[in-house]
Write an enzyme that holds these catalytic residues in place. Structure first.
Site, PDB file in Angstrom:
ATOM      1  N   PRO A   1     -11.733 -73.110  39.847  1.00  0.00           N
ATOM      2  CA  PRO A   1     -11.686 -72.223  38.679  1.00  0.00           C
ATOM      3  C   PRO A   1     -10.540 -72.555  37.732  1.00  0.00           C
ATOM      4  CG  PRO A   1     -11.034 -71.046  40.677  1.00  0.00           C
ATOM      5  CD  PRO A   1     -11.611 -72.344  41.099  1.00  0.00           C
ATOM      6  N   LYS A   2      -9.583 -73.343  38.190  1.00  0.00           N
ATOM      7  CA  LYS A   2      -8.458 -73.714  37.338  1.00  0.00           C
ATOM      8  C   LYS A   2      -8.871 -74.649  36.208  1.00  0.00           C
ATOM      9  CE  LYS A   2      -5.496 -71.334  39.737  1.00  0.00           C
ATOM     10  NZ  LYS A   2      -4.916 -70.096  39.183  1.00  0.00           N
TER      11      LYS A   2
END
Length: 425
Positions: free
Chosen positions: A115-116
């Protein structure tokens, strides 16, 4: 003898041949026109189509045939592959709990595989809009991270014309720093230290960025991404992850479960979903050694492992990487009031869940993903059958081989694990 009669006969013969050939091609059309005038027209559903005409029906509701070419928008660069990750049912947990346990597969983001990716791209775009970064100018992005944000930054930096300098604790899995080096990032592995220490990995990244900008001999500027406090973090999930979950669930879900490191995921998703689904339960999954569980439950930042003389490590006392923290961040605070509950997960439970997911579902999950799934399964039992619970698979177990999975061990040929062995009866 006069040759003119012979020429007349020859010309007449040729004209006859030409007229015959022309009439042969023209006659069928003439006949059709004549018959149409005589036969009454019977229309179909008022469409003005004669029943004697052939009607070709085409089904435009189906997908285009694979053997027919059609226009497709081709993504521009690897950053266009960030977001729109699948949401799927974790079969084993759904069957065992009677709830529909769904996983947002953030490990399938197309740049750094977590998700980064969303956060890295959003922080860069925001900095570009503010004039703080200029592509292909020598600008370097500095960040303090335990790994995933650094990997996403290093990937997206190269795609958008920047360099990356990553500071990370030396006790993180070695494969993360190895991957960063392969991606062309400069990597500083620093000893774990409290946040008040200038050599804390976040503080070191901040100071290195300032030094870069102040040095006239160095090309470009230094930009400190500051993922823990940068509001672009939670905004990336408010604009992307939250709407995707809402759409993929058809607006029907009963709970959202996620861990928090910076806090951006749970804050951004909660801020999007809660106004649309007021009865939604947002639950924090917190590993051992982190103080966020007590912050949500009791309003104070404290964990039993933080007692004097009990800590083994200088950051958060857990095998889990990526989530868990003992200070409040701007991103977590952006959504804290929307978090309804918290579930504490031990290292042993996380490792057992990681083995379970591999054994039962073929999912090779990282440590934070395992924590999320323990909390989701426990919440499913609390809420009872029939509820829909969404959690997040943050990254793959391939980034946790030398540490978390080295402790979790191999599943071998096992197929008989029980969920009660993880959660208790």
């Amino acid at each position: 003898m006069d040759s003119r009669p012979r020429l007349y006969l020859t010309a007449a013969f040729l004209c006859g041949v030409l007229l015959t050939l022309g009439f042969k091609d023209f006659y069928p059309d003439l006949e059709r026109r004549f018959r149409r005038r005589r036969v009454p027209v019977d229309t179909v559903a008022g469409a003005g189509l004669a029943t004697s005409d052939q009607i070709d029906l085409e089904d435009h509701t189906r997908s285009p045939r694979p053997d027919k070419a059609h226009h497709v928008e081709v993504p521009e660069g690897i950053e266009a592959c960030v977001g729109n990750t699948p949401l799927f049912r974790i079969k084993s947990l759904s069957v065992e709990t009677g709830c529909e346990v769904l996983a947002k597969a953030e490990l399938l983001n197309g740049a750094g595989g977590s998700p980064k990716d969303r956060v890295a791209l959003k922080m860069m775009k925001t900095a570009e809009e503010q004039g703080l970064l200029t592509p292909h100018s020598g600008d370097t992005i500095y960040e303090g991270t335990v790994g995933s944000t650094g990997i996403s930054l290093a990937t997206v930096c190269r795609a958008r014309g920047y360099l990356a300098h990553i500071c990370m604790p030396s006790d993180q899995a070695a494969e993360k720093s190895d991957l960063l080096l392969k991606l062309g990032a400069v990597v500083d592995r620093v000893p774990p230290a409290p946040i008040i220490d200038p050599m804390h990995f976040v503080n070191r990244a901040r100071s290195l960025a300032a030094d870069h900008t102040a040095d006239p001999e160095r090309p470009g500027r230094g930009y400190f991404a500051d993922q823990f406090e940068n509001q672009a973090n939670w905004q990336a999930h408010y604009e992307g992850t939250g709407p995707e979950i809402f759409r993929q669930c058809g607006g029907k879900l009963d709970a959202f479960v996620a861990g928090a490191g910076t806090g951006g995921t749970i804050a951004g998703v909660a801020r999007f979903l809660k106004p649309k689904l007021p009865d939604l339960r947002v639950v924090l999954a917190d590993p051992q050694g982190s103080g966020l569980f007590n912050r949500i439950k009791n309003g104070v930042m404290f964990d039993a492992l933080e007692r004097e003389g009990t800590r083994r490590r200088s950051q958060v006392d857990t095998m889990v990487e990526g989530i868990g923290i003992n200070r409040l961040t701007a991103n977590f605070e952006a959504g804290r009031e929307l978090i309804d509950d918290a579930i504490k997960v031990s290292d042993e439970e996380a490792m057992a869940m990681a083995r379970w997911l591999a054994e039962k579902d073929g999912i090779f999950a990282g440590s934070s993903s395992a924590v999320n799934c323990v909390a989701a399964a426990r919440l499913a039992r609390q809420m009872g059958p029939g509820n829909r619970i969404v959690t997040v698979l943050c990254d793959s177990g391939t980034r946790h081989l030398s540490k978390f999975w080295a402790q979790a061990g191999n599943i071998g040929g096992r197929t008989d694990s029980r969920l009660d062995d993880i959660l208790g009866p």
